[in-house]
Design a protein around this motif. Structure first.
Motif, PDB file in Angstrom:
ATOM      1  N   MET A 156       0.849  -1.194   0.000  1.00 28.24           N
ATOM      2  CA  MET A 156       0.000   0.000   0.000  1.00 28.24           C
ATOM      3  C   MET A 156       0.886   1.245   0.000  1.00 28.24           C
ATOM      4  O   MET A 156       1.852   1.336   0.736  1.00 28.24           O
ATOM      5  CB  MET A 156      -0.908   0.008   1.240  1.00 28.24           C
ATOM      6  CG  MET A 156      -1.828   1.221   1.316  1.00 28.24           C
ATOM      7  SD  MET A 156      -2.809   1.285   2.849  1.00 28.24           S
ATOM      8  CE  MET A 156      -3.845  -0.147   2.632  1.00 28.24           C
ATOM      9  N   CYS A 157       0.553   2.217  -0.864  1.00 31.98           N
ATOM     10  CA  CYS A 157       1.294   3.462  -0.898  1.00 31.98           C
ATOM     11  C   CYS A 157       0.382   4.592  -0.454  1.00 31.98           C
ATOM     12  O   CYS A 157      -0.828   4.437  -0.343  1.00 31.98           O
ATOM     13  CB  CYS A 157       1.842   3.733  -2.309  1.00 31.98           C
ATOM     14  SG  CYS A 157       0.584   3.811  -3.585  1.00 31.98           S
ATOM     15  N   SER A 158       0.965   5.753  -0.183  1.00 30.47           N
ATOM     16  CA  SER A 158       0.190   6.886   0.300  1.00 30.47           C
ATOM     17  C   SER A 158       0.404   8.092  -0.597  1.00 30.47           C
ATOM     18  O   SER A 158       1.492   8.300  -1.134  1.00 30.47           O
ATOM     19  CB  SER A 158       0.592   7.228   1.735  1.00 30.47           C
ATOM     20  OG  SER A 158       0.291   6.155   2.603  1.00 30.47           O
ATOM     21  N   THR A 159      -0.658   8.891  -0.753  1.00 32.77           N
ATOM     22  CA  THR A 159      -0.617  10.100  -1.549  1.00 32.77           C
ATOM     23  C   THR A 159      -1.243  11.218  -0.739  1.00 32.77           C
ATOM     24  O   THR A 159      -2.090  10.970   0.116  1.00 32.77           O
ATOM     25  CB  THR A 159      -1.399   9.914  -2.869  1.00 32.77           C
ATOM     26  OG1 THR A 159      -0.917   8.738  -3.531  1.00 32.77           O
ATOM     27  CG2 THR A 159      -1.222  11.103  -3.789  1.00 32.77           C
ATOM     28  N   TYR A 160      -0.790  12.451  -0.990  1.00 36.67           N
ATOM     29  CA  TYR A 160      -1.283  13.594  -0.238  1.00 36.67           C
ATOM     30  C   TYR A 160      -1.907  14.615  -1.183  1.00 36.67           C
ATOM     31  O   TYR A 160      -1.459  14.805  -2.313  1.00 36.67           O
ATOM     32  CB  TYR A 160      -0.138  14.258   0.545  1.00 36.67           C
ATOM     33  CG  TYR A 160       0.533  13.331   1.519  1.00 36.67           C
ATOM     34  CD1 TYR A 160       0.077  13.208   2.832  1.00 36.67           C
ATOM     35  CD2 TYR A 160       1.624  12.563   1.133  1.00 36.67           C
ATOM     36  CE1 TYR A 160       0.681  12.356   3.726  1.00 36.67           C
ATOM     37  CE2 TYR A 160       2.239  11.698   2.019  1.00 36.67           C
ATOM     38  CZ  TYR A 160       1.763  11.608   3.316  1.00 36.67           C
ATOM     39  OH  TYR A 160       2.370  10.746   4.193  1.00 36.67           O
ATOM     40  N   SER A 161      -2.958  15.276  -0.701  1.00 40.22           N
ATOM     41  CA  SER A 161      -3.607  16.330  -1.461  1.00 40.22           C
ATOM     42  C   SER A 161      -4.184  17.344  -0.479  1.00 40.22           C
ATOM     43  O   SER A 161      -4.408  17.036   0.693  1.00 40.22           O
ATOM     44  CB  SER A 161      -4.719  15.756  -2.343  1.00 40.22           C
ATOM     45  OG  SER A 161      -5.320  16.780  -3.121  1.00 40.22           O
ATOM     46  N   SER A 162      -4.404  18.556  -0.947  1.00 37.97           N
ATOM     47  CA  SER A 162      -5.015  19.586  -0.111  1.00 37.97           C
ATOM     48  C   SER A 162      -6.284  20.089  -0.777  1.00 37.97           C
ATOM     49  O   SER A 162      -6.445  20.019  -1.994  1.00 37.97           O
ATOM     50  CB  SER A 162      -4.041  20.751   0.122  1.00 37.97           C
ATOM     51  OG  SER A 162      -3.664  21.349  -1.103  1.00 37.97           O
ATOM     52  N   LEU A 163      -7.191  20.607   0.053  1.00 36.86           N
ATOM     53  CA  LEU A 163      -8.487  21.071  -0.425  1.00 36.86           C
ATOM     54  C   LEU A 163      -8.857  22.320   0.359  1.00 36.86           C
ATOM     55  O   LEU A 163      -8.822  22.311   1.591  1.00 36.86           O
ATOM     56  CB  LEU A 163      -9.537  19.975  -0.208  1.00 36.86           C
ATOM     57  CG  LEU A 163     -10.949  20.197  -0.761  1.00 36.86           C
ATOM     58  CD1 LEU A 163     -10.912  20.234  -2.284  1.00 36.86           C
ATOM     59  CD2 LEU A 163     -11.868  19.076  -0.276  1.00 36.86           C
ATOM     60  N   LYS A 164      -9.170  23.407  -0.334  1.00 38.99           N
ATOM     61  CA  LYS A 164      -9.521  24.644   0.356  1.00 38.99           C
ATOM     62  C   LYS A 164     -10.898  24.541   0.988  1.00 38.99           C
ATOM     63  O   LYS A 164     -11.783  23.849   0.479  1.00 38.99           O
ATOM     64  CB  LYS A 164      -9.453  25.820  -0.609  1.00 38.99           C
ATOM     65  CG  LYS A 164      -8.034  26.138  -1.086  1.00 38.99           C
ATOM     66  CD  LYS A 164      -7.990  27.358  -1.985  1.00 38.99           C
ATOM     67  CE  LYS A 164      -6.551  27.662  -2.394  1.00 38.99           C
ATOM     68  NZ  LYS A 164      -6.471  28.853  -3.278  1.00 38.99           N
ATOM     69  N   ASP A 165     -11.060  25.229   2.122  1.00 36.24           N
ATOM     70  CA  ASP A 165     -12.296  25.063   2.895  1.00 36.24           C
ATOM     71  C   ASP A 165     -13.516  25.712   2.239  1.00 36.24           C
ATOM     72  O   ASP A 165     -14.632  25.547   2.740  1.00 36.24           O
ATOM     73  CB  ASP A 165     -12.115  25.582   4.325  1.00 36.24           C
ATOM     74  CG  ASP A 165     -11.763  27.060   4.385  1.00 36.24           C
ATOM     75  OD1 ASP A 165     -11.670  27.712   3.326  1.00 36.24           O
ATOM     76  OD2 ASP A 165     -11.566  27.571   5.504  1.00 36.24           O
ATOM     77  N   ASP A 166     -13.323  26.432   1.129  1.00 34.38           N
ATOM     78  CA  ASP A 166     -14.478  26.984   0.418  1.00 34.38           C
ATOM     79  C   ASP A 166     -14.802  26.187  -0.847  1.00 34.38           C
ATOM     80  O   ASP A 166     -15.554  26.644  -1.709  1.00 34.38           O
ATOM     81  CB  ASP A 166     -14.241  28.457   0.064  1.00 34.38           C
ATOM     82  CG  ASP A 166     -13.090  28.663  -0.923  1.00 34.38           C
ATOM     83  OD1 ASP A 166     -12.352  27.684  -1.201  1.00 34.38           O
ATOM     84  OD2 ASP A 166     -12.919  29.802  -1.397  1.00 34.38           O
ATOM     85  N   ALA A 167     -14.222  24.980  -0.944  1.00 29.74           N
ATOM     86  CA  ALA A 167     -14.465  24.139  -2.118  1.00 29.74           C
ATOM     87  C   ALA A 167     -15.935  23.764  -2.210  1.00 29.74           C
ATOM     88  O   ALA A 167     -16.607  23.548  -1.202  1.00 29.74           O
ATOM     89  CB  ALA A 167     -13.602  22.888  -2.053  1.00 29.74           C
ATOM     90  N   MET A 168     -16.436  23.692  -3.439  1.00 36.19           N
ATOM     91  CA  MET A 168     -17.833  23.351  -3.690  1.00 36.19           C
ATOM     92  C   MET A 168     -17.954  21.865  -4.007  1.00 36.19           C
ATOM     93  O   MET A 168     -17.009  21.217  -4.458  1.00 36.19           O
ATOM     94  CB  MET A 168     -18.374  24.181  -4.855  1.00 36.19           C
ATOM     95  CG  MET A 168     -18.242  25.691  -4.651  1.00 36.19           C
ATOM     96  SD  MET A 168     -19.212  26.294  -3.251  1.00 36.19           S
ATOM     97  CE  MET A 168     -20.869  26.057  -3.895  1.00 36.19           C
ATOM     98  N   ALA A 169     -19.151  21.336  -3.771  1.00 38.12           N
ATOM     99  CA  ALA A 169     -19.422  19.938  -4.110  1.00 38.12           C
ATOM    100  C   ALA A 169     -19.168  19.703  -5.593  1.00 38.12           C
ATOM    101  O   ALA A 169     -19.526  20.532  -6.436  1.00 38.12           O
ATOM    102  CB  ALA A 169     -20.860  19.585  -3.750  1.00 38.12           C
ATOM    103  N   GLY A 170     -18.525  18.617  -5.909  1.00 35.41           N
ATOM    104  CA  GLY A 170     -18.182  18.294  -7.283  1.00 35.41           C
ATOM    105  C   GLY A 170     -16.761  18.644  -7.648  1.00 35.41           C
ATOM    106  O   GLY A 170     -16.273  18.239  -8.709  1.00 35.41           O
ATOM    107  N   GLN A 171     -16.073  19.398  -6.791  1.00 34.44           N
ATOM    108  CA  GLN A 171     -14.700  19.790  -7.110  1.00 34.44           C
ATOM    109  C   GLN A 171     -13.778  18.577  -7.073  1.00 34.44           C
ATOM    110  O   GLN A 171     -13.915  17.688  -6.240  1.00 34.44           O
ATOM    111  CB  GLN A 171     -14.197  20.841  -6.120  1.00 34.44           C
ATOM    112  CG  GLN A 171     -12.760  21.289  -6.394  1.00 34.44           C
ATOM    113  CD  GLN A 171     -12.376  22.509  -5.605  1.00 34.44           C
ATOM    114  OE1 GLN A 171     -13.186  23.431  -5.429  1.00 34.44           O
ATOM    115  NE2 GLN A 171     -11.146  22.550  -5.105  1.00 34.44           N
ATOM    116  N   VAL A 172     -12.833  18.565  -8.009  1.00 32.77           N
ATOM    117  CA  VAL A 172     -11.867  17.474  -8.072  1.00 32.77           C
ATOM    118  C   VAL A 172     -10.869  17.620  -6.929  1.00 32.77           C
ATOM    119  O   VAL A 172     -10.286  18.691  -6.726  1.00 32.77           O
ATOM    120  CB  VAL A 172     -11.133  17.463  -9.420  1.00 32.77           C
ATOM    121  CG1 VAL A 172     -10.006  16.434  -9.417  1.00 32.77           C
ATOM    122  CG2 VAL A 172     -12.113  17.158 -10.543  1.00 32.77           C
ATOM    123  N   VAL A 173     -10.683  16.538  -6.186  1.00 32.61           N
ATOM    124  CA  VAL A 173      -9.729  16.517  -5.083  1.00 32.61           C
ATOM    125  C   VAL A 173      -8.395  15.944  -5.544  1.00 32.61           C
ATOM    126  O   VAL A 173      -7.332  16.471  -5.234  1.00 32.61           O
ATOM    127  CB  VAL A 173     -10.280  15.681  -3.911  1.00 32.61           C
ATOM    128  CG1 VAL A 173      -9.270  15.609  -2.774  1.00 32.61           C
ATOM    129  CG2 VAL A 173     -11.607  16.243  -3.431  1.00 32.61           C
TER     130      VAL A 173
END
Length: 239
Positions: free
Chosen positions: A1-18
């Motif tokens: 198993m490997c791990s990946t990291y991503s960030s998401l802004k707190d004003d992101a709307m539903a449907g936004q690509v993560v």
């Protein structure tokens, strides 16, 4: 198993690509068709994320707040019958960050000093570096420089530095580690310096200097003290 990291802004709307995951299968036909599914999300986040059949992770529920961290366990499976199906699993860590980042993280202190014996066991903790972020964003630590042969590891979430390989003071007596912390934003990084001094143990034998003679002659019946010859030996240890 490997791990990946991503960030998401707190004003992101539903449907936004993560994040866009990618998986391949060298088989042909249905055996090579890949489908993705989310097996688990931490912090009661199971309904906050979805995955499309091309591996795209999307936000489904926009009720997220800065500082939250979600770990998604995602499976990619081929199209074989259930009894023959093969799969792989990965994890994706999603950090929620403020939409308007105002400051970068800071270390306190920014310089650390550690003394460690060359006989210290692998897995021993040396120290923990401390950083904070004014917005409370989750931080990620890495050793950016000064770590030949990956002699040390660092916990990405808490900044704990651990010995990863055996030390040899006679080979490398000291290290200068540059630790970087990242809050997931552009220019949202800071660095700290960790000075590691390796102390000695008695792990070397004395060695005679081969340039000196090993046989000597003398005249009998002389009154002591009588100089016969000189030898020399060295030891790589100190003290």
């Amino acid at each position: 198993m490997c791990s990946t990291y991503s960030s998401l802004k707190d004003d992101a709307m539903a449907g936004q690509v993560v994040y866009e995951l990618n998986a391949t299968d060298s088989d042909s036909g249905a055996y090579g068709d890949i489908t993705f599914s989310i097996l688990h999300v931490t912090d009661n986040g199971q309904n906050k994320f979805g995955v499309e059949q091309n591996g795209t992770i999307t936000l489904e529920d926009q009720s997220i707040q800065a500082g939250e961290v979600y770990t998604l366990t995602v499976m990619a499976a081929d199209g074989a019958p259930q009894e023959d199906r093969k799969s792989a699993v990965t994890t994706l860590e999603v950090r929620v960050i403020p939409a308007n980042n105002q400051s970068r993280p800071t270390f306190d202190p920014a310089r650390y000093y550690v003394s460690i014996s060359e006989g210290t066991q692998v897995g021993t903790s040396l120290t923990t570096v401390h950083a904070s972020d004014a917005e409370g964003e989750p931080l990620h630590f890495v050793i950016a420089d000064g770590n030949p042969n990956n002699t040390f590891n660092i916990s990405s979430k808490v900044g704990q530095i651990i010995l990863n390989r055996e030390l040899d003071r006679e080979d490398i007596p000291e290290y200068t580690l540059i630790v970087l912390v990242d809050d997931g934003n552009e220019n949202g990084t800071a660095t700290a310096t960790v000075e590691v001094v390796v102390t000695d143990i008695n792990d070397n034998n004395p060695v005679f200097n081969s340039s000196f003679p090993t046989e000597f002659t003398t005249v009998e019946e002389q009154d002591p003290p009588v100089f016969i010859g000189r030898v020399e030996a060295t030891d790589a240890d100190i003290g």
